[in-house]
Design an enzyme around this catalytic site. Structure first.
Site, PDB file in Angstrom:
ATOM      1  N   TYR A  25     -11.340   0.657   2.019  1.00  0.00           N
ATOM      2  CA  TYR A  25     -10.000   0.068   2.201  1.00  0.00           C
ATOM      3  C   TYR A  25      -8.969   1.187   2.421  1.00  0.00           C
ATOM      4  O   TYR A  25      -8.077   1.066   3.269  1.00  0.00           O
ATOM      5  CB  TYR A  25      -9.639  -0.785   0.981  1.00  0.00           C
ATOM      6  CG  TYR A  25      -8.197  -1.251   0.956  1.00  0.00           C
ATOM      7  CD1 TYR A  25      -7.699  -2.121   1.926  1.00  0.00           C
ATOM      8  CD2 TYR A  25      -7.320  -0.808  -0.040  1.00  0.00           C
ATOM      9  CE1 TYR A  25      -6.369  -2.545   1.897  1.00  0.00           C
ATOM     10  CE2 TYR A  25      -5.998  -1.230  -0.074  1.00  0.00           C
ATOM     11  CZ  TYR A  25      -5.530  -2.091   0.899  1.00  0.00           C
ATOM     12  OH  TYR A  25      -4.215  -2.494   0.874  1.00  0.00           O
ATOM     13  N   SER A 107       4.040  -0.499  -4.492  1.00  0.00           N
ATOM     14  CA  SER A 107       3.902  -1.530  -3.456  1.00  0.00           C
ATOM     15  C   SER A 107       4.079  -2.926  -4.046  1.00  0.00           C
ATOM     16  O   SER A 107       3.715  -3.178  -5.193  1.00  0.00           O
ATOM     17  CB  SER A 107       2.502  -1.426  -2.838  1.00  0.00           C
ATOM     18  OG  SER A 107       2.200  -2.597  -2.104  1.00  0.00           O
ATOM     19  N   GLN A 128       8.642  -0.876  -3.116  1.00  0.00           N
ATOM     20  CA  GLN A 128       8.465  -1.272  -1.708  1.00  0.00           C
ATOM     21  C   GLN A 128       8.370  -2.784  -1.613  1.00  0.00           C
ATOM     22  O   GLN A 128       7.590  -3.424  -2.314  1.00  0.00           O
ATOM     23  CB  GLN A 128       7.192  -0.634  -1.145  1.00  0.00           C
ATOM     24  CG  GLN A 128       6.844  -1.082   0.267  1.00  0.00           C
ATOM     25  CD  GLN A 128       5.849  -2.232   0.294  1.00  0.00           C
ATOM     26  OE1 GLN A 128       4.971  -2.298  -0.553  1.00  0.00           O
ATOM     27  NE2 GLN A 128       6.015  -3.151   1.240  1.00  0.00           N
ATOM     28  N   TYR A 130       7.732  -6.274   0.602  1.00  0.00           N
ATOM     29  CA  TYR A 130       7.292  -7.063   1.754  1.00  0.00           C
ATOM     30  C   TYR A 130       8.079  -8.366   1.701  1.00  0.00           C
ATOM     31  O   TYR A 130       8.286  -8.920   0.612  1.00  0.00           O
ATOM     32  CB  TYR A 130       5.808  -7.390   1.653  1.00  0.00           C
ATOM     33  CG  TYR A 130       4.878  -6.306   2.136  1.00  0.00           C
ATOM     34  CD1 TYR A 130       5.033  -5.722   3.387  1.00  0.00           C
ATOM     35  CD2 TYR A 130       3.813  -5.890   1.333  1.00  0.00           C
ATOM     36  CE1 TYR A 130       4.152  -4.724   3.820  1.00  0.00           C
ATOM     37  CE2 TYR A 130       2.935  -4.899   1.765  1.00  0.00           C
ATOM     38  CZ  TYR A 130       3.115  -4.324   3.011  1.00  0.00           C
ATOM     39  OH  TYR A 130       2.255  -3.350   3.447  1.00  0.00           O
ATOM     40  N   THR A 156       9.460  -2.559   4.003  1.00  0.00           N
ATOM     41  CA  THR A 156       8.445  -2.305   5.038  1.00  0.00           C
ATOM     42  C   THR A 156       8.576  -3.318   6.164  1.00  0.00           C
ATOM     43  O   THR A 156       8.608  -4.531   5.925  1.00  0.00           O
ATOM     44  CB  THR A 156       7.031  -2.341   4.424  1.00  0.00           C
ATOM     45  OG1 THR A 156       6.947  -1.286   3.473  1.00  0.00           O
ATOM     46  CG2 THR A 156       5.958  -2.141   5.485  1.00  0.00           C
ATOM     47  N   ARG A 165      -8.693  -4.478  10.141  1.00  0.00           N
ATOM     48  CA  ARG A 165      -9.491  -3.294   9.791  1.00  0.00           C
ATOM     49  C   ARG A 165     -10.910  -3.782   9.597  1.00  0.00           C
ATOM     50  O   ARG A 165     -11.203  -4.540   8.666  1.00  0.00           O
ATOM     51  CB  ARG A 165      -8.933  -2.655   8.531  1.00  0.00           C
ATOM     52  CG  ARG A 165      -7.456  -2.299   8.704  1.00  0.00           C
ATOM     53  CD  ARG A 165      -6.673  -2.331   7.424  1.00  0.00           C
ATOM     54  NE  ARG A 165      -5.243  -2.472   7.687  1.00  0.00           N
ATOM     55  CZ  ARG A 165      -4.353  -2.843   6.782  1.00  0.00           C
ATOM     56  NH1 ARG A 165      -4.732  -3.097   5.548  1.00  0.00           N
ATOM     57  NH2 ARG A 165      -3.089  -2.963   7.095  1.00  0.00           N
ATOM     58  N   LYS A 252      11.076   1.244   6.296  1.00  0.00           N
ATOM     59  CA  LYS A 252       9.769   1.873   6.533  1.00  0.00           C
ATOM     60  C   LYS A 252       9.042   1.221   7.707  1.00  0.00           C
ATOM     61  O   LYS A 252       9.014  -0.010   7.803  1.00  0.00           O
ATOM     62  CB  LYS A 252       8.911   1.732   5.260  1.00  0.00           C
ATOM     63  CG  LYS A 252       7.495   2.292   5.380  1.00  0.00           C
ATOM     64  CD  LYS A 252       6.802   2.253   4.022  1.00  0.00           C
ATOM     65  CE  LYS A 252       5.465   2.940   4.038  1.00  0.00           C
ATOM     66  NZ  LYS A 252       4.402   2.149   4.622  1.00  0.00           N
ATOM     67  N   HIS A 276       2.244   2.972   9.459  1.00  0.00           N
ATOM     68  CA  HIS A 276       1.468   2.389   8.367  1.00  0.00           C
ATOM     69  C   HIS A 276       0.103   3.095   8.215  1.00  0.00           C
ATOM     70  O   HIS A 276      -0.915   2.462   7.937  1.00  0.00           O
ATOM     71  CB  HIS A 276       1.263   0.882   8.605  1.00  0.00           C
ATOM     72  CG  HIS A 276       1.294   0.063   7.349  1.00  0.00           C
ATOM     73  ND1 HIS A 276       2.374  -0.668   6.957  1.00  0.00           N
ATOM     74  CD2 HIS A 276       0.363  -0.138   6.383  1.00  0.00           C
ATOM     75  CE1 HIS A 276       2.115  -1.301   5.820  1.00  0.00           C
ATOM     76  NE2 HIS A 276       0.900  -0.986   5.447  1.00  0.00           N
ATOM     77  N   ARG A 279      -2.818   1.753  10.303  1.00  0.00           N
ATOM     78  CA  ARG A 279      -3.505   0.543   9.831  1.00  0.00           C
ATOM     79  C   ARG A 279      -3.017  -0.716  10.528  1.00  0.00           C
ATOM     80  O   ARG A 279      -3.543  -1.798  10.304  1.00  0.00           O
ATOM     81  CB  ARG A 279      -3.288   0.387   8.318  1.00  0.00           C
ATOM     82  CG  ARG A 279      -3.866   1.539   7.538  1.00  0.00           C
ATOM     83  CD  ARG A 279      -3.312   1.612   6.125  1.00  0.00           C
ATOM     84  NE  ARG A 279      -3.830   0.594   5.223  1.00  0.00           N
ATOM     85  CZ  ARG A 279      -5.008   0.651   4.619  1.00  0.00           C
ATOM     86  NH1 ARG A 279      -5.816   1.667   4.849  1.00  0.00           N
ATOM     87  NH2 ARG A 279      -5.389  -0.297   3.791  1.00  0.00           N
TER      88      ARG A 279
HETATM   89  C1  LIG Z   1      -4.950   1.822   1.140  1.00  0.00           C
HETATM   90  C2  LIG Z   1      -3.558   1.746   1.696  1.00  0.00           C
HETATM   91  C3  LIG Z   1      -2.750   0.675   1.336  1.00  0.00           C
HETATM   92  C4  LIG Z   1      -1.454   0.596   1.826  1.00  0.00           C
HETATM   93  N1  LIG Z   1      -0.626  -0.409   1.402  1.00  0.00           N
HETATM   94  C5  LIG Z   1       0.671  -0.404   1.769  1.00  0.00           C
HETATM   95  C6  LIG Z   1       1.577  -1.338   1.198  1.00  0.00           C
HETATM   96  O1  LIG Z   1       1.214  -2.154   0.360  1.00  0.00           O
HETATM   97  N2  LIG Z   1       2.866  -1.287   1.626  1.00  0.00           N
HETATM   98  C7  LIG Z   1       3.312  -0.385   2.554  1.00  0.00           C
HETATM   99  O2  LIG Z   1       4.489  -0.386   2.900  1.00  0.00           O
HETATM  100  N3  LIG Z   1       2.466   0.516   3.087  1.00  0.00           N
HETATM  101  C8  LIG Z   1       1.171   0.551   2.703  1.00  0.00           C
HETATM  102  N4  LIG Z   1       0.329   1.487   3.215  1.00  0.00           N
HETATM  103  C9  LIG Z   1       0.847   2.508   4.142  1.00  0.00           C
HETATM  104  C10 LIG Z   1       1.360   3.734   3.377  1.00  0.00           C
HETATM  105  O3  LIG Z   1       2.540   3.440   2.690  1.00  0.00           O
HETATM  106  C11 LIG Z   1       1.659   4.908   4.306  1.00  0.00           C
HETATM  107  O4  LIG Z   1       2.462   4.470   5.369  1.00  0.00           O
HETATM  108  C12 LIG Z   1       0.390   5.561   4.859  1.00  0.00           C
HETATM  109  O5  LIG Z   1      -0.642   5.558   3.908  1.00  0.00           O
HETATM  110  C13 LIG Z   1       0.680   6.986   5.265  1.00  0.00           C
HETATM  111  O6  LIG Z   1      -0.433   7.561   5.842  1.00  0.00           O
HETATM  112  P1  LIG Z   1      -1.483   8.521   5.073  1.00  0.00           P
HETATM  113  O7  LIG Z   1      -2.325   7.619   4.249  1.00  0.00           O
HETATM  114  O8  LIG Z   1      -2.194   9.154   6.197  1.00  0.00           O
HETATM  115  O9  LIG Z   1      -0.693   9.485   4.220  1.00  0.00           O
HETATM  116  C14 LIG Z   1      -0.980   1.579   2.738  1.00  0.00           C
HETATM  117  C15 LIG Z   1      -1.819   2.635   3.110  1.00  0.00           C
HETATM  118  C16 LIG Z   1      -3.091   2.727   2.599  1.00  0.00           C
HETATM  119  C17 LIG Z   1      -3.953   3.885   2.994  1.00  0.00           C
END
Ligand SMILES: Cc1cc2nc3c(=O)[nH]c(=O)nc-3n(C[C@H](O)[C@H](O)[C@H](O)COP(=O)(O)O)c2cc1C
Length: 372
Positions: A25, A107, A128, A130, A156, A165, A252, A276, A279
């Site tokens: 994940y 989050s 953060q 949503y 966000t 994914r 964000k 993100h 993702r």
């Molecule tokens: C496992 C995972 C869960 C994430 N969940 C959220 C989330 O709940 N809310 C959000 O705004 N971004 C989420 N993100 C995005 C992160 O806030 C961030 O933008 C991203 O991880 C940055 O990239 P990096 O992992 O390469 O540092 C998530 C990222 C990952 C890897």
């Protein structure tokens, strides 16, 4: 055990300690994962200028993000299901960030709730948000973040529908995991994780369960997001959210120059240039390739795997950065200590690189450290 010297070492250890569905994940991007890879790879293409015979003593990484003092310009990004990488993950990561002097962002989709994290920290953390269709629930979340004295709201904008994914679908991701033979095997092969998870009662989305009215089953993240996240979210909504929150606001998920201009007009305190972590929109540009943006305080996340990467982002105009996976790998590998280690690795790399580029203060770092 091999020595842990870089974020990659934490990732390798997390892979051995966290059940596959949760490790995957974290370590996944949308569709082909091209943007996920580009986030990391594009940092490598940026070259630094090596300088000599300049005073390198008394260095400092201290600066501010949205006017708040930070020991280095690296916050922990909001990540969903963090309490599944390690029992009570959000609480531990928040404590590690607090001790380090950097912001922790909780989050909406966390396992530990706003109140859980507030109960184990002494300084304000960031929340953060949503935006769901059920506005009453959104208002309640904002009020709960206020009551917990959160010192910034990170709104966000790039996940109103969920990017696909593949690994999550193949693994049958859910929190808590289902008890099928496949999932039981994934957990049984990680006994340390299981023992700690049995020692906590925080195993589901505690910001949501018991708070949002229409939530019956959160086990399918995909189905729940489709049902609950508001696909009509617009710039108008930013206005009422800002008003209700009435504190520092960070937007964000801005990648496009046009959106950055719109964001600046909202009067928000900063934007996070972000896709993100690759993702959501696969095929989008890497975050670092979309700097600089100059209308508003700019932060950046995506692909930061070293202190050098942070320094490059700062040199190209970011006032602050966030790490997602690096701290998740630390957490999965070694719990709270692993998060501290991830931050410390990044701090040391940033400090040494800054010195070798001929700078003593992070606040003096600019484009002149980048080689053309
Ligand atoms: C496992 C995972 C869960 C994430 N969940 C959220 C989330 O709940 N809310 C959000 O705004 N971004 C989420 N993100 C995005 C992160 O806030 C961030 O933008 C991203 O991880 C940055 O990239 P990096 O992992 O390469 O540092 C998530 C990222 C990952 C890897």
């Amino acid at each position: 055990m091999t020595q842990i010297l870089e974020i990659r070492d934490l990732k390798a250890l997390a892979r051995r300690r966290v059940p596959k569905l949760f490790f995957d994940y974290a370590d996944s991007g949308a569709w082909t994962e091209r943007t996920y890879r580009a986030n990391e790879e594009d940092f490598a293409g940026i070259k630094l200028r090596q300088r000599v015979l300049v005073d390198m003593s008394d260095r400092s990484l201290e600066t501010t993000m949205i006017g708040q003092k930070v020991s280095m310009p690296v916050a922990l990004a909001p990540t969903g299901l963090t309490g599944m990488q390690h029992a009570d993950g959000e609480m531990l990561a928040a404590q590690a960030a607090e001790a380090f002097g950097v912001p922790f962002t909780l989050s909406t989709m966390s396992i530990c709730s706003i109140e859980d994290v507030a109960s184990v920290t002494t300084k304000p953390f960031w929340f953060q948000l949503y935006v769901m269709r059920e506005r009453e629930f959104v208002l309640d979340l904002i009020d709960r973040a206020k009551a917990a004295k959160c010192s910034a709201l990170v709104l966000t904008l790039d996940l109103q529908i969920l990017g696909q994914r593949h690994k999550d679908l193949r693994n049958g991701l859910s929190a808590p995991p289902r008890l099928t033979p496949k999932h039981l095997w994934m957990m049984a092969t990680r006994p340390g994780w299981c023992m700690k998870m049995l020692g906590t009662n925080r195993r589901t989305f505690r910001n949501i369960v018991g708070h949002a009215k229409s939530v019956a089953d959160l086990s399918s993240l995909q189905a729940w997001t489709n049902e609950q996240f508001d696909p009509q979210l617009s710039w108008k909504d930013v206005e009422w959210i800002k008003e209700r929150w009435s504190g520092p606001l960070i937007l964000k998920g801005i990648l496009d120059p046009e959106d950055a201009k719109m964001a600046a007009k909202t009067g928000a305190d900063a934007i996070i240039v972000s896709n993100h972590g690759g993702r959501q929109l696969d095929g989008a540009h890497s975050s670092i390739s979309m700097l600089p943006r100059d209308q508003i305080e700019v932060h950046l996340d995506g692909g930061i795997r070293s202190g050098q990467d942070v320094l490059k982002a700062i040199a190209l105009g970011a006032k602050g950065t966030y790490i997602g996976r690096p701290f998740l790998y630390g957490l999965g590998a070694l719990g709270k200590e692993g998060v501290t280690l991830a931050l410390d690795i990044i701090r040391k790399e940033m400090d040494t690189t800054m010195a070798l580029c001929g700078k003593r203060r992070i606040t003096e770092v600019g484009r002149d450290i980048i080689a053309e």
